[in-house]
Design a protein around this motif. Structure first.
Motif, PDB file in Angstrom:
ATOM      1  N   ILE A 106       9.633  -2.716  -8.691  1.00 14.92           N
ATOM      2  CA  ILE A 106       8.621  -2.515  -7.796  1.00 14.92           C
ATOM      3  C   ILE A 106       8.878  -3.367  -6.353  1.00 14.92           C
ATOM      4  CG2 ILE A 106       6.227  -3.092  -7.160  1.00 14.92           C
ATOM      5  CD1 ILE A 106       5.527  -2.939 -10.192  1.00 14.92           C
ATOM      6  N   GLY A 107       9.030  -2.298  -5.390  1.00 13.05           N
ATOM      7  CA  GLY A 107       9.463  -2.877  -4.038  1.00 13.05           C
ATOM      8  C   GLY A 107       8.455  -3.844  -3.425  1.00 13.05           C
ATOM      9  N   VAL A 108       8.835  -4.425  -2.687  1.00  8.07           N
ATOM     10  CA  VAL A 108       7.831  -5.338  -1.702  1.00  8.07           C
ATOM     11  C   VAL A 108       8.453  -5.055  -0.258  1.00  8.07           C
ATOM     12  CG1 VAL A 108       7.066  -7.158  -3.536  1.00  8.07           C
ATOM     13  CG2 VAL A 108       9.122  -7.328  -2.093  1.00  8.07           C
ATOM     14  N   GLU A 109       8.830  -4.141  -0.181  1.00  5.66           N
ATOM     15  CA  GLU A 109       9.384  -3.924   1.456  1.00  5.66           C
ATOM     16  C   GLU A 109       8.270  -2.794   1.982  1.00  5.66           C
ATOM     17  OE1 GLU A 109      11.712  -5.183   3.050  1.00  5.66           O
ATOM     18  OE2 GLU A 109      12.479  -6.290   1.043  1.00  5.66           O
ATOM     19  N   PRO A 110       8.023  -3.271   3.474  1.00  5.65           N
ATOM     20  CA  PRO A 110       7.223  -2.210   3.922  1.00  5.65           C
ATOM     21  C   PRO A 110       7.918  -0.945   4.188  1.00  5.65           C
ATOM     22  CG  PRO A 110       8.189  -3.619   5.805  1.00  5.65           C
ATOM     23  CD  PRO A 110       8.693  -4.192   4.236  1.00  5.65           C
ATOM     24  N   SER A 111       6.850   0.125   4.431  1.00  4.95           N
ATOM     25  CA  SER A 111       7.270   1.398   4.537  1.00  4.95           C
ATOM     26  C   SER A 111       8.365   1.795   5.899  1.00  4.95           C
ATOM     27  CB  SER A 111       6.163   2.410   4.814  1.00  4.95           C
ATOM     28  OG  SER A 111       5.107   2.371   3.694  1.00  4.95           O
ATOM     29  N   ARG A 112       9.334   2.313   5.978  1.00  7.37           N
ATOM     30  CA  ARG A 112      10.160   2.680   6.836  1.00  7.37           C
ATOM     31  C   ARG A 112      10.420   4.023   7.089  1.00  7.37           C
ATOM     32  NH1 ARG A 112      12.878  -1.821   3.963  1.00  7.37           N
ATOM     33  NH2 ARG A 112      13.009  -3.571   5.283  1.00  7.37           N
ATOM     34  N   THR A 113      10.080   4.902   6.310  1.00  7.93           N
ATOM     35  CA  THR A 113      10.346   6.310   6.564  1.00  7.93           C
ATOM     36  C   THR A 113       9.019   6.889   6.172  1.00  7.93           C
ATOM     37  OG1 THR A 113      11.111   6.636   4.122  1.00  7.93           O
ATOM     38  CG2 THR A 113      12.910   6.073   6.013  1.00  7.93           C
TER      39      THR A 113
END
Length: 414
Positions: A106-113
């Motif tokens: 499960i990622g914890v990065e903000p949306s980039r695309t």
């Protein structure tokens, strides 16, 4: 008295009494089940709040209200998903409450695309929908059950209470697992991110392999020269020869230390200038004469002809060429001590040609083990990465020589 033999019966795996009931009840008392249930109910609460504050619910049927409320939920969730930080917040919350086996699923990065935003919107809608379904199922099922268990015929329906608790418990278990699978699919790394991560791992692996080849070639060459010089000095016993041998050993050891320090700089990811110029300089074709002098001092006559214009080779090609020739000379010192070594390096038809040949030692078969050696595998790997090819084996002329031929394109990637 006859000897008695005692046998101990072991229950078969999975056949222990009570094993199946324990497996059925274990998820119902696990903390992860109730953490996931809390995560589900948060989505249900969101839908309930929207339903309660939705305007214009008077004089409308329940079905119409639900359809309009659901439509509003979807619109709001899609708009919220456009905020990049929402994906990060949802990922952190999912890691804490859904308790995945591997947090990196499960990622914890903000949306980039925009793909990330679409997947985040799908996650929010799916989360609220599943949570609402579970919440309404619990409420709609528990209300009549409560009436039965508290009514005048409560004793008649009391045995159904454990079954009801068991059923709702497993509803929470399966709903939580479904929510976790949704999170891993929609909040986890996208296929493009997984591909980029795999490429990064491959690049790191290639870099480690390159550093391993560097250490093998440089340290292996140094040890070979040192052993040969020390053995020759012991056999000859001449003071002048011993002094020369010690000088060669000292110089070879110093070069090996520089190679080792340079490799450690790369492993530590130290800035290029932090360890000083000597540690970060890369050996190239220009340093080959010193390599040949070391081989001559070790007792192998070297005849070298280098036909490479100054500056004709890119830095990486010059460095890899040095390592290839170094490994060829080291093999000659190791497997054919005292035998002449012929080295030819030339630029022809847009490619670099390297040839290292030496006569085999008098003992039959001494050159054969080199076919499977790590050094020759390293040479082939270097040549392949540079878009070239390498061959090694007995000379086709039948003159009893071992020949290493390497051909590399001057333009990398061509």
């Amino acid at each position: 008295m006859p000897r008695q033999t005692m046998f101990r019966l072991r229950p078969r795996r999975g056949g222990r009494p009570g094993g199946a009931p324990r497996r059925a009840l274990a998820p119902l008392v696990a903390g992860a089940t109730y953490a996931r249930l809390l995560h589900l109910l948060v989505g249900w609460i969101f839908a309930g709040v929207i339903l309660m504050i939705y305007p214009g619910t008077y004089d409308k049927t329940l079905g119409t209200i639900l359809v309009q409320a659901v439509s509003l939920d979807v619109v709001l969730l899609v708009l919220v998903a456009l905020v990049p930080a929402v994906r990060r917040a949802e990922g952190v919350q999912a890691r804490l409450l859904l308790v995945p086996d591997r947090e990196e699923d499960i990622g914890v990065e903000p949306s980039r695309t925009w793909t990330d935003r679409r997947r985040t919107a799908g996650w929010l809608v799916g989360r609220v929908a599943l949570g609402s379904a579970v919440g309404f199922a619990i409420v709609l099922g528990l209300a009549p059950a409560f009436d039965l268990l508290t009514g005048p015929d409560a004793l008649r329906y009391l045995p159904l209470a454990p079954l009801l608790a068991f059923g709702y418990g497993w509803l929470a278990v399966w709903a939580g697992r479904l929510q976790l699978a949704m999170a891993a699919r929609l909040l986890g790394p996208s296929p493009a991110e997984r591909l980029a991560e795999a490429e990064l791992r491959a690049e790191r692996l290639l870099e480690r392999n390159r550093l391993a080849r560097e250490l093998h070639d440089s340290i292996g060459h140094a040890l070979t020269v040192t052993v040969l010089q020390a053995g020759a000095a012991r056999e000859v016993g001449d003071a002048a020869f011993v002094a020369k041998a010690l000088e060669v050993i000292e110089e070879t050891g110093r070069q090996a230390m520089e190679d080792l320090e340079r490799t450690l700089v790369l492993l530590r990811e130290t800035p290029a200038g932090a360890a000083g110029g000597a540690a970060t300089e890369q050996p190239g074709v220009e340093q080959l004469p010193a390599l040949f002098d070391t081989a001559r001092a070790a007792g192998n006559p070297v005849e070298a002809r280098i036909e490479v214009p100054t500056g004709a080779l890119p830095g990486v090609l010059s460095r890899e060429s040095y390592r290839i020739v170094q490994e060829g000379v080291t093999n000659a010192l190791k497997y054919a001590p005292g035998e002449p070594v012929d080295v030819r390096i030339a630029v022809r038809d847009g490619r670099l040609e390297l040839r290292c040949a030496n006569r085999l030692a008098p003992a039959a078969g001494r050159g054969t083990p080199r076919r499977g050696g790590k050094g020759l595998r390293g040479i082939r790997e270097r040549a392949t990465l540079l878009g070239g090819e390498a061959t090694a084996g007995p000379s086709a002329d039948g003159d009893g020589a071992w020949v290493l031929d390497v051909r590399l394109p001057l333009r990398l990637g061509s």
